[in-house]
Design a protein around this motif. Structure first.
Motif, PDB file in Angstrom:
ATOM      1  N   SER A   1      45.863  33.533  31.803  1.00 51.28           N
ATOM      2  CA  SER A   1      46.644  33.114  30.631  1.00 51.28           C
ATOM      3  C   SER A   1      47.250  31.735  30.785  1.00 51.28           C
ATOM      4  CB  SER A   1      47.748  34.141  30.355  1.00 51.28           C
ATOM      5  OG  SER A   1      48.515  34.347  31.518  1.00 51.28           O
ATOM      6  N   SER A   2      47.120  31.142  31.977  1.00 53.83           N
ATOM      7  CA  SER A   2      47.641  29.775  32.132  1.00 53.83           C
ATOM      8  C   SER A   2      47.001  29.090  33.333  1.00 53.83           C
ATOM      9  CB  SER A   2      49.178  29.794  32.283  1.00 53.83           C
ATOM     10  OG  SER A   2      49.535  30.301  33.543  1.00 53.83           O
TER      11      SER A   2
ATOM     12  N   LEU B   1      45.281  27.364  36.366  1.00 52.80           N
ATOM     13  CA  LEU B   1      43.940  27.363  36.947  1.00 52.80           C
ATOM     14  C   LEU B   1      43.045  28.448  36.350  1.00 52.80           C
ATOM     15  CD1 LEU B   1      41.980  26.348  39.136  1.00 52.80           C
ATOM     16  CD2 LEU B   1      43.066  27.949  40.719  1.00 52.80           C
TER      17      LEU B   1
ATOM     18  N   ARG C   1      48.759  39.965  32.127  1.00 49.27           N
ATOM     19  CA  ARG C   1      49.883  40.899  31.921  1.00 49.27           C
ATOM     20  C   ARG C   1      50.514  40.708  30.548  1.00 49.27           C
ATOM     21  NH1 ARG C   1      54.692  38.303  35.698  1.00 49.27           N
ATOM     22  NH2 ARG C   1      54.266  36.147  35.164  1.00 49.27           N
TER      23      ARG C   1
ATOM     24  N   LYS D   1      50.303  36.080  24.991  1.00 50.46           N
ATOM     25  CA  LYS D   1      50.210  34.772  25.636  1.00 50.46           C
ATOM     26  C   LYS D   1      48.745  34.435  25.950  1.00 50.46           C
ATOM     27  CE  LYS D   1      51.821  32.093  29.551  1.00 50.46           C
ATOM     28  NZ  LYS D   1      52.611  32.038  30.780  1.00 50.46           N
TER      29      LYS D   1
ATOM     30  N   ASP E   1      48.625  44.269  34.811  1.00 48.75           N
ATOM     31  CA  ASP E   1      49.799  43.764  35.524  1.00 48.75           C
ATOM     32  C   ASP E   1      49.613  44.104  36.999  1.00 48.75           C
ATOM     33  OD1 ASP E   1      52.197  43.155  36.670  1.00 48.75           O
ATOM     34  OD2 ASP E   1      53.374  43.782  34.933  1.00 48.75           O
ATOM     35  N   LEU E   2      49.387  43.056  37.773  1.00 50.21           N
ATOM     36  CA  LEU E   2      49.093  43.272  39.197  1.00 50.21           C
ATOM     37  C   LEU E   2      50.294  43.776  39.983  1.00 50.21           C
ATOM     38  CD1 LEU E   2      46.897  40.185  39.238  1.00 50.21           C
ATOM     39  CD2 LEU E   2      46.108  42.361  40.177  1.00 50.21           C
TER      40      LEU E   2
ATOM     41  N   ASN F   1      43.065  35.482  41.011  1.00 49.10           N
ATOM     42  CA  ASN F   1      43.738  34.196  40.825  1.00 49.10           C
ATOM     43  C   ASN F   1      45.242  34.316  40.548  1.00 49.10           C
ATOM     44  OD1 ASN F   1      43.934  31.259  39.689  1.00 49.10           O
ATOM     45  ND2 ASN F   1      44.543  32.581  37.960  1.00 49.10           N
TER      46      ASN F   1
ATOM     47  N   TYR G   1      55.811  33.671  49.186  1.00 51.42           N
ATOM     48  CA  TYR G   1      54.593  33.212  48.506  1.00 51.42           C
ATOM     49  C   TYR G   1      53.529  32.815  49.535  1.00 51.42           C
ATOM     50  CZ  TYR G   1      51.425  29.957  46.130  1.00 51.42           C
ATOM     51  OH  TYR G   1      50.301  29.307  45.656  1.00 51.42           O
TER      52      TYR G   1
ATOM     53  N   LYS H   1      49.801  34.507  50.449  1.00 52.84           N
ATOM     54  CA  LYS H   1      48.526  33.771  50.409  1.00 52.84           C
ATOM     55  C   LYS H   1      47.771  33.913  51.732  1.00 52.84           C
ATOM     56  CE  LYS H   1      48.184  32.855  46.524  1.00 52.84           C
ATOM     57  NZ  LYS H   1      46.986  32.894  45.701  1.00 52.84           N
TER      58      LYS H   1
ATOM     59  N   ILE I   1      47.559  21.388  42.048  1.00 56.57           N
ATOM     60  CA  ILE I   1      47.614  21.341  40.574  1.00 56.57           C
ATOM     61  C   ILE I   1      49.095  21.368  40.216  1.00 56.57           C
ATOM     62  CG2 ILE I   1      46.310  22.198  38.581  1.00 56.57           C
ATOM     63  CD1 ILE I   1      45.331  24.481  40.511  1.00 56.57           C
TER      64      ILE I   1
ATOM     65  N   THR J   1      51.135  23.216  36.889  1.00 57.78           N
ATOM     66  CA  THR J   1      50.921  24.561  36.330  1.00 57.78           C
ATOM     67  C   THR J   1      52.226  25.350  36.278  1.00 57.78           C
ATOM     68  OG1 THR J   1      50.545  25.677  38.420  1.00 57.78           O
ATOM     69  CG2 THR J   1      48.616  24.657  37.382  1.00 57.78           C
TER      70      THR J   1
ATOM     71  N   LEU K   1      52.958  27.748  37.920  1.00 63.75           N
ATOM     72  CA  LEU K   1      53.356  28.252  39.238  1.00 63.75           C
ATOM     73  C   LEU K   1      54.736  27.742  39.631  1.00 63.75           C
ATOM     74  CD1 LEU K   1      51.996  30.024  41.441  1.00 63.75           C
ATOM     75  CD2 LEU K   1      51.379  27.917  42.607  1.00 63.75           C
TER      76      LEU K   1
ATOM     77  N   ARG L   1      57.193  27.087  37.641  1.00 65.07           N
ATOM     78  CA  ARG L   1      58.113  27.263  36.507  1.00 65.07           C
ATOM     79  C   ARG L   1      59.531  27.584  36.940  1.00 65.07           C
ATOM     80  NH1 ARG L   1      55.005  32.450  33.925  1.00 65.07           N
ATOM     81  NH2 ARG L   1      53.290  31.780  35.209  1.00 65.07           N
TER      82      ARG L   1
HETATM   83  P1  NDP Z   1      50.157  29.701  36.864  1.00 60.60           P
HETATM   84  O1  NDP Z   1      51.558  30.184  36.994  1.00 60.60           O
HETATM   85  O2  NDP Z   1      49.837  28.717  35.813  1.00 60.60           O
HETATM   86  O3  NDP Z   1      49.182  30.935  36.694  1.00 60.60           O
HETATM   87  C1  NDP Z   1      49.426  32.152  37.323  1.00 60.60           C
HETATM   88  C2  NDP Z   1      48.873  33.259  36.482  1.00 60.60           C
HETATM   89  O4  NDP Z   1      49.132  34.498  37.137  1.00 60.60           O
HETATM   90  C3  NDP Z   1      49.512  33.353  35.094  1.00 60.60           C
HETATM   91  O5  NDP Z   1      48.491  33.611  34.167  1.00 60.60           O
HETATM   92  C4  NDP Z   1      50.432  34.539  35.223  1.00 60.60           C
HETATM   93  O6  NDP Z   1      50.631  35.265  34.021  1.00 60.60           O
HETATM   94  C5  NDP Z   1      49.627  35.394  36.176  1.00 60.60           C
HETATM   95  N1  NDP Z   1      50.436  36.459  36.770  1.00 60.60           N
HETATM   96  C6  NDP Z   1      51.578  36.357  37.457  1.00 60.60           C
HETATM   97  N2  NDP Z   1      52.025  37.585  37.795  1.00 60.60           N
HETATM   98  C7  NDP Z   1      51.132  38.476  37.300  1.00 60.60           C
HETATM   99  C8  NDP Z   1      51.053  39.885  37.314  1.00 60.60           C
HETATM  100  N3  NDP Z   1      51.993  40.639  37.876  1.00 60.60           N
HETATM  101  N4  NDP Z   1      49.990  40.476  36.715  1.00 60.60           N
HETATM  102  C9  NDP Z   1      49.047  39.736  36.102  1.00 60.60           C
HETATM  103  N5  NDP Z   1      49.072  38.394  36.057  1.00 60.60           N
HETATM  104  C10 NDP Z   1      50.114  37.772  36.644  1.00 60.60           C
HETATM  105  O7  NDP Z   1      49.784  29.120  38.319  1.00 60.60           O
HETATM  106  P2  NDP Z   1      48.450  28.419  38.888  1.00 60.60           P
HETATM  107  O8  NDP Z   1      47.418  28.329  37.853  1.00 60.60           O
HETATM  108  O9  NDP Z   1      48.893  27.190  39.580  1.00 60.60           O
HETATM  109  O10 NDP Z   1      48.019  29.447  40.011  1.00 60.60           O
HETATM  110  C11 NDP Z   1      46.769  30.081  40.038  1.00 60.60           C
HETATM  111  C12 NDP Z   1      46.360  30.352  41.471  1.00 60.60           C
HETATM  112  O11 NDP Z   1      46.145  29.117  42.151  1.00 60.60           O
HETATM  113  C13 NDP Z   1      47.388  31.118  42.297  1.00 60.60           C
HETATM  114  O12 NDP Z   1      46.715  32.077  43.080  1.00 60.60           O
HETATM  115  C14 NDP Z   1      47.988  30.051  43.179  1.00 60.60           C
HETATM  116  O13 NDP Z   1      48.460  30.601  44.384  1.00 60.60           O
HETATM  117  C15 NDP Z   1      46.777  29.173  43.414  1.00 60.60           C
HETATM  118  N6  NDP Z   1      47.095  27.826  43.847  1.00 60.60           N
HETATM  119  C16 NDP Z   1      47.763  26.961  43.010  1.00 60.60           C
HETATM  120  C17 NDP Z   1      48.068  25.692  43.457  1.00 60.60           C
HETATM  121  C18 NDP Z   1      48.784  24.719  42.603  1.00 60.60           C
HETATM  122  O14 NDP Z   1      48.997  23.598  43.063  1.00 60.60           O
HETATM  123  N7  NDP Z   1      49.183  25.059  41.382  1.00 60.60           N
HETATM  124  C19 NDP Z   1      47.673  25.244  44.801  1.00 60.60           C
HETATM  125  C20 NDP Z   1      47.017  26.234  45.580  1.00 60.60           C
HETATM  126  C21 NDP Z   1      46.718  27.465  45.107  1.00 60.60           C
HETATM  127  P3  NDP Z   1      51.691  34.797  32.898  1.00 60.60           P
HETATM  128  O15 NDP Z   1      50.987  33.701  32.152  1.00 60.60           O
HETATM  129  O16 NDP Z   1      51.871  36.042  32.092  1.00 60.60           O
HETATM  130  O17 NDP Z   1      52.917  34.346  33.596  1.00 60.60           O
END
Ligand code: NDP
Length: 356
Positions: free
Chosen positions: A11-12, A14, A35, A39, A60-61, A87, A203, A207, A237, A240, A242, A244
């Motif tokens: 939903s957001s 990566l 989840r 959105k 919802d993980l 992811n 976190y 990982k 990235i 994102t 992440l 927030r």
């Molecule tokens: P975002 O926060 O943009 O995306 C995370 C996603 O996970 C969102 O869609 C969020 O849903 C979802 N999520 C969170 N909790 C749950 C849950 N309980 N059940 C289902 N979905 C859930 O972060 P990124 O895109 O940056 O992260 C994506 C991946 O990339 C992660 O695994 C992160 O560890 C990894 N990563 C990111 C880096 C970066 O620099 N950003 C660097 C290295 C790795 P919702 O939209 O509802 O909140």
């Protein structure tokens, strides 16, 4: 017929960027495991994804029951499964033991817990994915796409803890001997090593577990099933969701810092191409591998087209942060290098998901 990929957290950030990239090829039907239905639907529409190229299924993980329901709902679609992307993740960088940092200014916040009562970063980032992988393994086995793939997101700290820039920034990941996990990861326990709660470390630890899961899946199932299990670091990235929960000033400065100083910055679009390449490009299909990308400019290229292998610079941690490398299963470092601990994590995780 299109191939089917499940992407959690699409939903957001990566996940959404990779979903968009794969759907746009016309070869993939994307199941967005999210989840928040509203959105996710809104995000897919705004990203310009065609209605016949994706479907949102609730997942919802942070609830084992929800993961099981998701798998049932997926099975009810009657689709094959050709790739699974783990992811989704949460990150609570400001959550410490209450009052650990200048109370009032950085109001400390204690740990949060999942529906099953496990510390939330561990539960959402790792344990939910552990269960999902287990429940979907048979589907991946049956895929007629060879190889079927399972891709689990890692991060720098997960493999190179303390050995290059990204892994040197405290708090450093430390799962220890899973003392906290042995106690069940339920309140008052909040950390895998049973130490005091620290959200940023939780976190990173989760990982490390994700990379250990990839390794253990490879060890247990790759030879028997042909399924390719890989992990990746997509670059930083910095914009994102992440981040927030990070301080606004940090959110503001973080992208600029990575653009100009570390050169590790990558846009969501480019990172989405990298993840999509792990799903569908034959160059990223060696099971047990960890693909580590760097910044946007020339280091790794779109989906690694211009991938620059940079193993010679192993000791130059600053440079390494910005360059593409493939770590084979035996090159994965940090705590994830320890096979005995990977096995222990698997066994303890099985106990937790059986009990919930
Ligand atoms: P975002 O926060 O943009 O995306 C995370 C996603 O996970 C969102 O869609 C969020 O849903 C979802 N999520 C969170 N909790 C749950 C849950 N309980 N059940 C289902 N979905 C859930 O972060 P990124 O895109 O940056 O992260 C994506 C991946 O990339 C992660 O695994 C992160 O560890 C990894 N990563 C990111 C880096 C970066 O620099 N950003 C660097 C290295 C790795 P919702 O939209 O509802 O909140």
């Amino acid at each position: 017929d299109k191939k089917t990929v499940i992407i959690t957290g699409a939903s957001s950030g990566l996940g959404l960027a990779a979903a968009k990239e794969l759907a746009a090829t016309g070869d993939w039907y994307v199941i967005m495991a999210c989840r928040d239905f509203q959105k996710a639907e809104k995000a897919a529409k705004e990203a310009g994804m065609f209605e016949d190229s994706y479907e949102v299924l609730h997942c919802d993980l942070a609830s084992n029951r929800s993961v099981r329901h998701f798998v049932d709902a997926f099975h009810a679609l009657g689709r094959p499964l050709d790739a699974l992307v783990c992811n989704a993740a949460v990150y609570f960088p400001n959550a410490h033991k209450p009052g650990i940092f200048l109370p009032g200014l950085f109001a400390g916040e204690g740990p949060r817990y999942s529906a099953d009562g496990h510390e939330l970063s561990f539960a959402a980032n790792y344990l939910g994915h552990f269960l999902l992988c287990k429940l979907l393994l048979e589907d991946l086995k049956r895929s007629t796409v060879k190889p079927a793939r399972c891709i689990i997101l890692g991060t720098v700290t997960a493999t190179v803890n303390g050995a290059e820039l990204g892994g040197m920034i405290p708090p450093i990941a430390h799962v220890g001997n899973f003392e906290g996990l042995e106690k069940g990861m339920k309140a008052p326990v909040s950390m895998l090593d049973a130490h005091e709660f620290n959200g940023a470390k939780a976190y990173k630890d989760s990982k490390v577990c994700d990379v250990m899961l990839m390794k253990e899946l490879h060890r247990r199932y790759h030879n028997e099933t042909g399924i390719v299990f890989t992990s990746l670091y997509p670059g930083c990235i910095a914009e994102t969701g992440l981040f927030r929960e990070h301080y606004p000033l940090f959110q503001h400065l973080f992208p600029a810092f990575h653009k100009s100083v570390t050169k590790a910055y990558v846009s969501q679009e480019e990172a989405g191409k990298r993840l999509a390449a792990c799903v569908s490009d034959e160059r990223y299909a060696t099971s047990g591998s960890y693909y580590s990308w760097g910044g946007e400019a020339g280091t790794g290229g779109s989906g690694g087209k211009d991938a620059v292998e940079n193993k010679d610079k192993e000791l130059d941690w600053f440079m390494n942060y910005g360059s593409f490398r493939t770590l084979s299963i035996d090159e994965i470092g940090g705590e994830a290098a320890d096979d005995a601990r990977c096995r222990k994590l698997w066994d303890l995780s099985e106990r937790l998901v059986q009990a919930s």
